[in-house]
Design an enzyme around this catalytic site. Structure first.
Site, PDB file in Angstrom:
ATOM      1  N   ASN A 267       0.867  -1.180   0.000  1.00  0.00           N
ATOM      2  CA  ASN A 267       0.000   0.000   0.000  1.00  0.00           C
ATOM      3  C   ASN A 267       0.904   1.230   0.000  1.00  0.00           C
ATOM      4  O   ASN A 267       1.617   1.488   0.976  1.00  0.00           O
ATOM      5  CB  ASN A 267      -0.900  -0.035   1.245  1.00  0.00           C
ATOM      6  CG  ASN A 267      -1.852   1.154   1.325  1.00  0.00           C
ATOM      7  OD1 ASN A 267      -1.489   2.283   0.996  1.00  0.00           O
ATOM      8  ND2 ASN A 267      -3.066   0.901   1.767  1.00  0.00           N
TER       9      ASN A 267
ATOM     10  N   GLU B  35      10.065  -0.235  10.703  1.00  0.00           N
ATOM     11  CA  GLU B  35      11.165   0.245  11.531  1.00  0.00           C
ATOM     12  C   GLU B  35      12.326   0.837  10.740  1.00  0.00           C
ATOM     13  O   GLU B  35      13.088   1.635  11.270  1.00  0.00           O
ATOM     14  CB  GLU B  35      11.659  -0.896  12.436  1.00  0.00           C
ATOM     15  CG  GLU B  35      10.562  -1.366  13.360  1.00  0.00           C
ATOM     16  CD  GLU B  35      10.998  -2.358  14.421  1.00  0.00           C
ATOM     17  OE1 GLU B  35      10.446  -2.313  15.523  1.00  0.00           O
ATOM     18  OE2 GLU B  35      11.879  -3.188  14.143  1.00  0.00           O
TER      19      GLU B  35
END
Ligand code: MOS
Length: 751
Positions: free
Chosen positions: A638, A712
């Protein structure tokens, strides 16, 4: 469930074919409108079946010692009070701490106030439950606790840190370093940081017929369910744990806190629903933080910039009784080639709050040393920092020799440099000035490991054709709801609107949850497997059904596309088939398991950060002017949520080098700044013109989706790019973060 092979990963599948174009599309987050309109019930806001009572947690006012007396008479007599607990008035018949009496428990029992010891300032030492929050608060303030203090260590001292397992020594570092024609030996320090999730930790619990329903705010579903089962001494299936909407986790909700067990226990005790939320102060003082580090980096290089010797030794701290190592050196083992290498960690045990995971534990602070050291070395060598990194690029994992699954680190640096306009950078520090501002650019690499953990997913097709995914996964603000729907829709060949995603429920097929940027790959792969299993089930059902237009079709020629089950020129909808053959719905469970073949590859997400800052020549204040990240993280599910994960990490990186820090009060071992007014996380005005983009990539060694984690890697190295830009702007090399004006001023020329 047969496990896939690497050939299966690489073979065309509905995700790689992406026939509807749903994979990669910038689909808005499903829960976004719910969150911003206040209609997503967070754990504290969930409506209870009958009016709730409210719990308030009281924190210790010393850093280390023992509770010797508690005067709770006034609190017990206060209006509306239903229950008071503390070390000297604790619930009866609690199990031993850590007890595991049920098979396969992922967490042990956590009895409340089981011992009188105070191990850190703010540690919960008493609890009040009352009919209103105001009554509970008022009564809590009446509790008088007497302590006996014991000697404590509050101050992090790297000299007192002890070695921990896991040192990596390759070749002969000391000798190669001694012999190196060009050397660098510098030390960086990073402060304690806090997560500052917008939603505090909170739990709402109630009991019905021996089963407790618990809404709480956590990243993983199974461990807290098991913790409650052990603590309450009830079977696991009597604990229904839900975490549907979460206002930020960042690693801090990978642990659970006393709100969880106190809500469940007090609710059982008073036979009424109970709500508990930690206060903002408690979020700072009584949850977990990222520990401080002191990192010594030594680099030895040839005159043309090849690293011959490389060492990163990191000291950090943790709570005395809660072992945790911020492995700030680990990432560097996978980053640059150098024949002689030394990396390891030392640990100082302190009597302060618990140190634990915070976004990219290890890399987030570790990259703030090495990626600045590389910048300094480039300067000494007269090389461009990108060129220095290219000269030390590792063709295979520099320590294990494992091949890379795919690695576009250099591409991120070179492509990002072009887009950012790196060529306009003047390598000479303090050479560019705009009025009161020195202007400079810096860059840094980004790297963070990619992981796949076992996971399951329940897929259900209902008679109306709706595809429902049920998974014990969480969405901590990352977009899990949305990408799970996208994977399902493309796998099943149905429009996105036909998919319903239900997650955050211990009754659903388990996943490892959200953490370590493994969530999308782990949960998503199980969803894909479940979808493929459902396709097989429905295809067989259609082929065997005389009433189906697909009757008699070869099962492996049946396709799923455009919302239809099709074979040659015949088709029907999922709903038509299921309503006819299985009107109560069809359920399958998908399972994804990591494969050994995949683990033979060195797998990381990569990126490169570019920052431009202004440094005020009068005040020493640093302002970000613009920032760009170029990333390579496998296939992107996405475009919007992935970019948002990266930019969120980058923003945090900016905060971690310019403003964020928790100072420990040397007298009490408390964190001095305990609110969002004094803990300076970046705000909108601090962040201008910040963007990130992805290079095209598919990692077909990682998982069947070809994706890698993005949660991260965005913070990794981000701060180093800013710090390097500060140096380029004004010549200030501040190695003690954050780079506050007082540390910059001494470097600035006299006015
Ligand atoms: Mo993460 S900091 O491993 O949730």
């Amino acid at each position: 469930m047969p496990s896939l092979s690497l050939d299966d990963y690489a073979a065309p599948n509905p995700i790689s074919q992406n026939r509807q174009g749903i994979i990669g599309r910038a689909v808005d987050r499903y829960e976004g409108p719910l969150k911003v309109t206040g209609t997503a019930p967070y754990a504290y806001e969930v409506e209870t079946p009958s009016p709730p009572a409210y719990g308030v947690v009281v924190g210790a006012e010393i850093g280390c010692g023992v509770v010797t007396a508690v005067d709770d008479a006034a609190a017990l007599a206060a209006p509306g009070v239903k229950l008071v607990w503390h070390a000297l008035r604790r619930p009866e018949n609690q199990p031993e701490r850590g007890a595991r009496s049920y098979v396969g428990s992922q967490a042990g029992a956590k009895p409340v106030f089981a011992e009188p010891n105070v191990r850190f300032f703010g540690q919960p030492v008493a609890f009040v439950c009352a009919d209103t929050l105001e009554h509970a608060d008022a009564a809590a303030s009446l509790i008088k606790i007497t302590y006996e203090e014991t000697p404590a260590a509050f101050a992090f001292d790297p000299a007192q840190a002890e070695p921990v397992d896991g040192t990596s020594a390759i070749g002969d570092f000391e000798r190669a370093f001694a012999d190196a024609p060009v050397k660098l030996d510098e030390t960086w320090s990073t402060p304690i940081e806090n997560h500052c999730q917008m939603e505090p930790c909170a739990t709402t619990a109630w009991w019905e017929d021996g089963t407790v329903t618990v809404h709480t705010s956590v990243q993983m579903i199974k461990p807290p369910q098991h913790l409650l089962s052990e603590t309450l001494q009830i079977p696991r299936d009597h604990v229904h744990l839900l975490s549907r909407y979460i206002g930020g986790g960042f690693g801090g909700k990978g642990s659970t806190y006393e709100d969880l067990e106190l809500a469940a226990m007090s609710s059982r005790e008073i036979d009424q629903p109970v709500k508990i939320a930690l206060t903002r102060t408690q979020m700072f003082n009584a949850t977990v933080h990222r520990p401080a580090t002191v990192q010594r980096v030594r680099l030895g290089a040839t005159a043309d910039g090849r690293l011959t010797a490389f060492a990163l030794e990191a000291a950090t701290h943790c709570a005395r009784e809660a072992p945790f190592v911020e492995r700030a050196a680990n990432f560097s083992r996978a980053l640059y080639a150098a024949p002689n290498r030394l990396t390891g960690h030392t640990l100082h045990k302190l009597d302060i709050a618990v140190a634990s995971a915070m976004r990219a534990p290890g890399e987030a602070s570790g990259m703030l040393s090495l990626e600045c050291a590389m910048d300094e070395l480039a300067n000494r060598l007269g090389l461009d920092p990108i060129e220095l990194r290219i000269r030390n690029e590792a063709d295979v994992h520099p320590e294990t020799g494992a091949p890379h699954s795919c690695r576009q680190l250099v591409d991120c640096m070179t492509d990002g440099a072009k887009r950012f306009g790196w060529g306009k950078r003047n390598p000479k520090p303090a050479a560019t000035r705009e009025g009161e501002w020195f202007v400079g650019m810096g860059m840094a690499a980004a790297i963070r490991g990619n992981f796949l953990l076992p996971a399951k997913a329940g897929i259900r097709v209902e008679a109306d054709g709706k595809v429902i995914v049920r998974q014990g996964m969480t969405d901590i603000g990352t977009g899990s709801y949305t990408i799970i729907a996208q994977i399902t829709a493309e796998t099943m060949g149905v429009p996105l609107e036909q998919v319903v995603v239900e997650i955050g429920d211990s009754g659903f097929a388990p996943t490892p949850g959200s953490g370590g940027q493994f969530g999308a790959a782990s949960a998503g792969s199980a969803v894909y497997e479940g979808g493929m299993e459902m396709r097989k089930t429905l295809a067989a059902m259609a082929a065997a059904d005389p009433a189906s237009p697909l009757f008699g079709a070869a099962v492996d020629e049946i396709d799923f596309r455009d919302g239809l089950i099709t074979a040659s020129n015949k088709s029907e909808t999922l709903g038509a088939l299921v309503s006819r053959r299985a009107p109560s719905g069809v359920d399958v469970v998908g399972e994804s398991m990591p494969i050994m073949e995949s683990r033979a590859f060195s797998q990381h997400a990569y990126g490169a950060h570019f920052a431009e800052v202004g440094v005020n020549a009068v005040t020493g204040e640093v302002r970000l002017r613009r920032m760009l990240g170029a990333f390579a993280c496998g296939r992107i599910l996405n475009a919007k949520t992935a970019r948002s994960q990266i930019t969120g990490g980058m923003i945090w990186g900016v905060g971690s080098v310019l403003t964020e820090q928790n100072a420990v009060d040397p007298r009490y071992g408390s964190l001095i700044n305990q609110d969002l007014g004094s803990y300076l996380a970046p705000v909108h005005a601090d962040i201008v013109n910040l963007d990130a983009y992805f290079l095209p990539e598919v990692d077909d060694k990682a998982n069947p989706l070809g994706i890698k984690g993005v949660g991260e890697v965005g913070i990794c190295g981000a701060g180093a790019a800013v710090a390097n830009a500060v140096y380029n702007a004004c010549g200030a090399r501040v190695r003690d973060y954050p780079i506050t004006p007082d540390k910059v001023l001494p470097f600035l020329p006299a006015l």
